[in-house]
Design a protein around this motif. Structure first.
Motif, short mmCIF file in Angstrom:
data_model
loop_
_atom_site.label_atom_id
_atom_site.label_comp_id
_atom_site.label_asym_id
_atom_site.label_seq_id
_atom_site.Cartn_x
_atom_site.Cartn_y
_atom_site.Cartn_z
N TRP A 31 22.40 -6.55 11.24
CA TRP A 31 21.26 -7.34 10.77
C TRP A 31 21.40 -7.60 9.27
O TRP A 31 21.84 -6.74 8.50
CB TRP A 31 19.95 -6.60 11.02
CG TRP A 31 19.47 -6.67 12.45
CD1 TRP A 31 20.24 -6.62 13.57
CD2 TRP A 31 18.12 -6.79 12.88
NE1 TRP A 31 19.44 -6.69 14.69
CE2 TRP A 31 18.14 -6.81 14.30
CE3 TRP A 31 16.89 -6.89 12.24
CZ2 TRP A 31 16.97 -6.92 15.07
CZ3 TRP A 31 15.73 -6.99 12.99
CH2 TRP A 31 15.78 -7.02 14.38
N LYS A 32 21.01 -8.79 8.87
CA LYS A 32 20.98 -9.16 7.45
C LYS A 32 19.51 -9.36 7.03
O LYS A 32 18.62 -9.40 7.86
CB LYS A 32 21.77 -10.45 7.21
CG LYS A 32 23.22 -10.39 7.70
CD LYS A 32 24.00 -9.27 7.03
CE LYS A 32 25.43 -9.20 7.56
NZ LYS A 32 26.13 -7.99 7.07
N ASP A 33 19.30 -9.51 5.73
CA ASP A 33 17.95 -9.74 5.20
C ASP A 33 16.98 -8.63 5.60
O ASP A 33 15.84 -8.89 6.01
CB ASP A 33 17.41 -11.10 5.63
CG ASP A 33 18.31 -12.24 5.22
OD1 ASP A 33 18.86 -12.16 4.10
OD2 ASP A 33 18.49 -13.19 6.00
N ILE A 34 17.44 -7.37 5.49
CA ILE A 34 16.59 -6.20 5.72
C ILE A 34 16.03 -5.77 4.37
O ILE A 34 16.78 -5.59 3.41
CB ILE A 34 17.41 -5.05 6.32
CG1 ILE A 34 18.03 -5.44 7.66
CG2 ILE A 34 16.54 -3.79 6.47
CD1 ILE A 34 19.09 -4.45 8.14
N ILE A 35 14.73 -5.59 4.30
CA ILE A 35 14.10 -5.11 3.07
C ILE A 35 13.26 -3.88 3.38
O ILE A 35 12.43 -3.91 4.29
CB ILE A 35 13.21 -6.19 2.43
CG1 ILE A 35 14.02 -7.43 2.11
CG2 ILE A 35 12.55 -5.65 1.17
CD1 ILE A 35 13.19 -8.57 1.59
N LEU A 36 13.49 -2.80 2.66
CA LEU A 36 12.66 -1.61 2.75
C LEU A 36 11.85 -1.51 1.47
O LEU A 36 12.41 -1.52 0.36
CB LEU A 36 13.52 -0.37 2.94
CG LEU A 36 12.78 0.96 3.16
CD1 LEU A 36 13.63 1.93 3.98
CD2 LEU A 36 12.36 1.65 1.85
N LEU A 37 10.54 -1.41 1.60
CA LEU A 37 9.66 -1.30 0.44
C LEU A 37 9.00 0.08 0.44
O LEU A 37 8.40 0.49 1.44
CB LEU A 37 8.57 -2.38 0.49
CG LEU A 37 9.06 -3.83 0.48
CD1 LEU A 37 7.87 -4.80 0.56
CD2 LEU A 37 9.91 -4.12 -0.75
N GLU A 38 9.14 0.79 -0.67
CA GLU A 38 8.54 2.12 -0.83
C GLU A 38 7.51 2.05 -1.96
O GLU A 38 7.81 1.58 -3.05
CB GLU A 38 9.62 3.14 -1.14
CG GLU A 38 9.16 4.45 -1.78
CD GLU A 38 8.08 5.16 -0.98
OE1 GLU A 38 7.12 5.66 -1.60
OE2 GLU A 38 8.19 5.23 0.27
N ARG A 39 6.31 2.51 -1.69
CA ARG A 39 5.19 2.41 -2.64
C ARG A 39 5.46 3.15 -3.94
O ARG A 39 5.01 2.73 -5.01
CB ARG A 39 3.89 2.93 -2.02
CG ARG A 39 4.01 4.36 -1.53
CD ARG A 39 2.70 4.87 -0.89
NE ARG A 39 1.68 5.09 -1.90
CZ ARG A 39 1.61 6.15 -2.68
NH1 ARG A 39 2.55 7.11 -2.60
NH2 ARG A 39 0.64 6.30 -3.55
N LYS A 40 6.16 4.30 -3.89
CA LYS A 40 6.50 5.05 -5.09
C LYS A 40 8.01 5.24 -5.14
O LYS A 40 8.75 4.32 -5.42
CB LYS A 40 5.77 6.40 -5.12
CG LYS A 40 4.25 6.26 -5.27
CD LYS A 40 3.85 5.68 -6.62
CE LYS A 40 2.33 5.68 -6.79
NZ LYS A 40 1.91 5.07 -8.06
N GLN A 41 8.47 6.45 -4.82
CA GLN A 41 9.91 6.73 -4.81
C GLN A 41 10.33 7.21 -3.42
O GLN A 41 9.52 7.79 -2.68
CB GLN A 41 10.25 7.81 -5.85
CG GLN A 41 10.07 7.34 -7.28
CD GLN A 41 10.28 8.49 -8.26
OE1 GLN A 41 9.34 9.01 -8.85
NE2 GLN A 41 11.53 8.90 -8.42
#
Length: 815
Positions: A31-41
């Protein structure tokens, strides 16, 4: 400026080990265009303070498969990413201090062998040799799993994140997802914020890996994700001179586990009554936070630990730790696509086994998202098992005080939860309670499991042997076989499927012939493309455009989601959950006709009311819809009664049944009757991984009717032949009991497990169902073998049958 794209294929929310694993495994699939967003660290919520135990044995084959996958992955990650994972397979020991616990862990050892997990039952003396610091005075038995291990949780998460980045995924810290956008019932994007910046990422797919934040995030999108944080405690000692590497040690009878690490000892607790946390929300700046000490709460565990491991008495405490972890109402985590919103996926709620589970869970979820169906049966962790009411925070707060401790409690068969009870009650609840009902809970429903005699205590006394209700079940069971029994089955899920295209729709999603005359009842399965069973149900045709489906209460949300997923935009079909509108009284037994004709003027003869049909009837001074079907293998009717008339109809039947010896019966008797008849139970004997033909349900599949989901897989299987068959077994010794997960032994070799078991009070022994491998073999070949069932290490001879041992010609249902 935050460098975030405007579009992505998938956005993963949460940077603990679960989110990092999902990102890694999706990237592995290309898969391409995978984004993981973490609120802090990354790892700053729960992962960083996890104990890092990696046990391989779980309660089912597929959960064990995922745990073994995690262990293997963590061994390989260091070489792949260059980040030390601290993974070492130093083994684990579980000790029993009671005979009941010994029975449990020996049953687990049998299960481990069936799942090809390396295991040995060991004596107290052998425990002492492997764990010289341990007081074994009251140890009665133990089990050793040499390939279990321990690891550094934060580093594993970092290694997974690095592996994902190396494969092209984008992992971004200090970015909070503030909302998930949706339109027309599916995800369209996420809104994010970082300081003063904010924006939107368009996406069709999100994965909520938010841990203890996950429930509130899901609720903002109308998605049910029932979990709640609890305080979780452990201490770490100062360095202890001479302390060498040791296996992980579990002493569940003292609610404790021990882990040696770098010459120090970690002692953790799963106390019987836990402390929920975060009821008022979680602080916005929470990041690597600890919770306040509560030494008084931990002290009872520590006192026992000092006696169990005397060296702790002189060891200084380096760290007293208290941190939050998420727990769920049934101690199982959540995976899958939420039924309320297309494109909204979940991997959360790990109940303190997130490190051992997340590697496999990330793999399974990635496969599921990629292929459109799970790689194998994942029902026990499927998000679709969650009930909408379970998002209630008071319910969750009360329940998790118990579920944390249940991880180390005795896992007795039929154990009932004590907290958060009485939420879903049938109109007959008080009637049944007054008549001695002892209730169990499924999907929030209070259901009468058995009826106590006058003067008998109305509580479970748990055991691995015959429990205190065994004779009650026998009386109820034999009443159904020889007289008449009455069950309250209001907890059935009830679904109306109606509209111009309802017939064509059901013809496509069901394997049996659904285009029948109004009044006919069809027993059928809904299959997936592999021929696996997604649902086991009856469908009654009410009119030319209306059908009525009945499913187990526990699978209602799953079945609704499956039906709605198959619906095409051009089809005019309305699918409605009508579960609460009708109660179900189930009247069964050879005297059922005698009872019902005393309370209804309708004609219940075979000629006027044949098996497999439904009619509206007068009953007492009310009305009902009577369905002539059975799940116990006897003459009888399921009576669907408007909820407002239920109490009256019940009282009328009860009065009419006095002269026939009508007996109120519970779910335990229902199950023992159905297993004598070899009727399958969804989730145990049949799952989405089990082919409908190998499950012995080919009689309910009509390939000649034309196209339906799974038809090609059925035709292929008929051409290729069966690789396994579901077989019924009866233990020749009438004393032992079967529950499920006992090992199935064919000609001296473990080949499978018992999928479900109960006691056959008519047949005079424990009855089990289980799949037997039979590639290229005939029915005669299968039956010519010698069979045994292994229970806690002891093998018992069993007779096998491919036909129901009770009433094989189904004559009694058509009396």
């Amino acid at each position: 400026m935050t460098n975030l794209p405007n579009k992505a294929r998938v956005v993963i929310i949460g940077g603990g080990i679960s989110g990092c694993s999902v990102a890694y495994h999706l990237a592995k699939l290309g898969w391409k265009d995978i984004i993981l967003l973490e609120r802090k660290q990354l790892t700053s919520g729960t992962t960083w303070h996890a104990a890092g135990l990696v046990g391989q044995l779980r309660a089912s084959e597929n959960m064990t498969r995922l745990a073994k996958y995690s262990a293997d992955l963590y061994v390989k990650l260091e070489e792949e990413t260059g980040i030390a994972t601290g993974m070492r397979q130093n083994g684990s020991i579980t000790v029993a201090l009671t005979e009941e616990r010994k029975e449990e862990i020996y049953r687990q050892a049998t299960l481990a062998r069936a799942f090809d997990v390396d295991v040995q039952e060991i004596s107290p003396r052998q425990v002492k040799e492997m764990y010289p610091h341990l007081n074994i005075e009251d140890v009665v038995g133990a089990v050793h799993l040499p390939r279990d291990g321990q690891c550094d949780p934060a580093n594993i998460a970092m290694a997974l994140a690095k592996g994902a980045r190396q494969l092209g995924a984008k992992v971004v810290e200090n970015v909070k997802v503030t909302a998930v956008h949706d339109r027309d019932g599916r995800v369209t994007g996420v809104a994010w914020a970082r300081g003063e910046e904010s924006g939107t990422i368009e996406t069709d797919l999100v994965v909520n890996c938010g841990g203890m934040w996950g429930r509130d995030l899901a609720a903002s999108s109308g998605v049910t994700l029932p979990l709640h944080a609890c305080e979780h405690f452990y201490i770490v000692t100062e360095a202890i001179e001479g302390l060498s590497r040791l296996p992980v040690l579990r002493v569940p009878d003292e609610c404790a586990y021990y882990k040696e690490d770098a010459g120090k000892m970690l002692l953790g607790a799963f106390e019987p009554k836990a402390k929920p946390w975060g009821m008022g929300g979680i602080s916005e700046d929470f990041c690597f936070d600890q919770l306040p000490d509560d030494f008084d709460h931990f002290e009872p565990i520590l006192e026992k630990a000092v006696s169990r491991m005397p060296m702790l008495e002189t060891a200084g405490i380096h760290t007293f730790f208290n941190g939050p972890e998420s727990f769920t109402p049934d101690d199982r985590y959540y995976l899958g696509e939420a039924p309320e919103l297309k494109g909204y996926w979940v991997a959360a709620g790990y109940n303190s086994i997130g490190i051992a589970s997340s590697g496999g869970a990330g793999f399974a979820l990635a496969q599921w998202m990629n292929d459109g169906e799970p790689p194998f049966d994942l029902w026990e962790v499927d998000i679709r098992r969650a009930q909408p009411f379970q998002r209630n925070r008071q319910y969750l707060k009360e329940r998790v005080t118990e579920t944390l401790g249940l991880l180390y409690a005795d896992h007795f068969p039929y154990r009932q939860v004590a907290t958060s009870r009485g939420i879903r009650r049938t109109p007959l609840h008080e009637h049944l309670k007054a008549r001695g009902a002892v209730f169990g809970e499924v999907a929030g429903w209070e259901r009468a499991n058995w009826f106590a005699r006058e003067g008998q205590e109305r509580e479970y006394r748990y055991s691995w042997k015959r429990q205190n209700w065994f004779e009650n079940q026998k009386e109820e069971h034999l009443a159904v076989r020889n007289g008449a029994g009455l069950f309250d089955m209001t907890s059935f899920g009830k679904i109306r499927i109606e509209g111009r295209d309802a017939t064509a729709f059901l013809q496509r999603v069901c394997a049996n012939q659904m285009d029948v005359e109004p009044g006919r009842i069809v027993y059928t399965q809904m299959l997936n493309q592999r021929g696996g069973i997604e649902s086991d149900l009856t469908v009654t045709r009410l009119s030319q455009t209306a059908f009525f489906a009945v499913v187990p209460g526990a699978t209602l949300q799953r079945d609704l989601a499956w039906l709605r997923k198959q619906l095409r935009p051009e089809e005019f079909v309305v699918i409605t959950d009508v579960t609460a509108s009708e109660s179900v009284l189930v009247l069964m037994g050879p005297k059922a006709r005698n009872v019902i004709t005393r309370v209804s003027p309708n004609d219940f003869s075979n000629e006027s009311f044949p098996f497999g049909t439904a009619q509206e009837i007068e009953i007492g001074m009310g009305l009902a819809r009577a369905h002539r079907v059975t799940y116990v293998g006897e003459l009888g009717w399921e009576l669907y009664v408007s909820s407002d008339q239920t109490a009256h109809v019940f009282e009328a039947i009860e009065e009419a049944g006095k002269s026939s010896g009508l007996k109120l019966c519970g779910l335990h008797a229902l199950d023992s009757c159905r297993i004598e008849k070899a009727f399958r139970h969804f989730g145990h004997d049949i799952t989405d991984e089990d082919h409908v033909l190998e499950a012995g349900l080919g009689f309910a599949v009509k390939t000649a009717k034309g196209e339906f989901i799974g038809r090609d897989a059925v035709l292929r299987k008929r051409e290729e032949g069966l690789k396994r068959r579901l077989v019924q077994f009866r233990l020749k010794d009438p004393e032992p009991l079967l529950f499920h997960n006992e090992a199935l032994v064919r000609d001296g070799k473990i080949v499978s497990i018992v999928t479900s078991g109960n006691y056959g009070h008519h047949l005079g022994g424990a009855i089990g169902l289980g799949y037997v491998p039979c590639d290229g073999e005939s029915e005669a070949d299968v039956l010519s073998s010698s069979y045994e069932i292994e229970i806690a290490g002891e093998r018992f001879p069993a007779e096998a049958s491919l036909r129901p041992m009770y009433d094989p010609k189904a004559e009694r249902t058509k009396m």
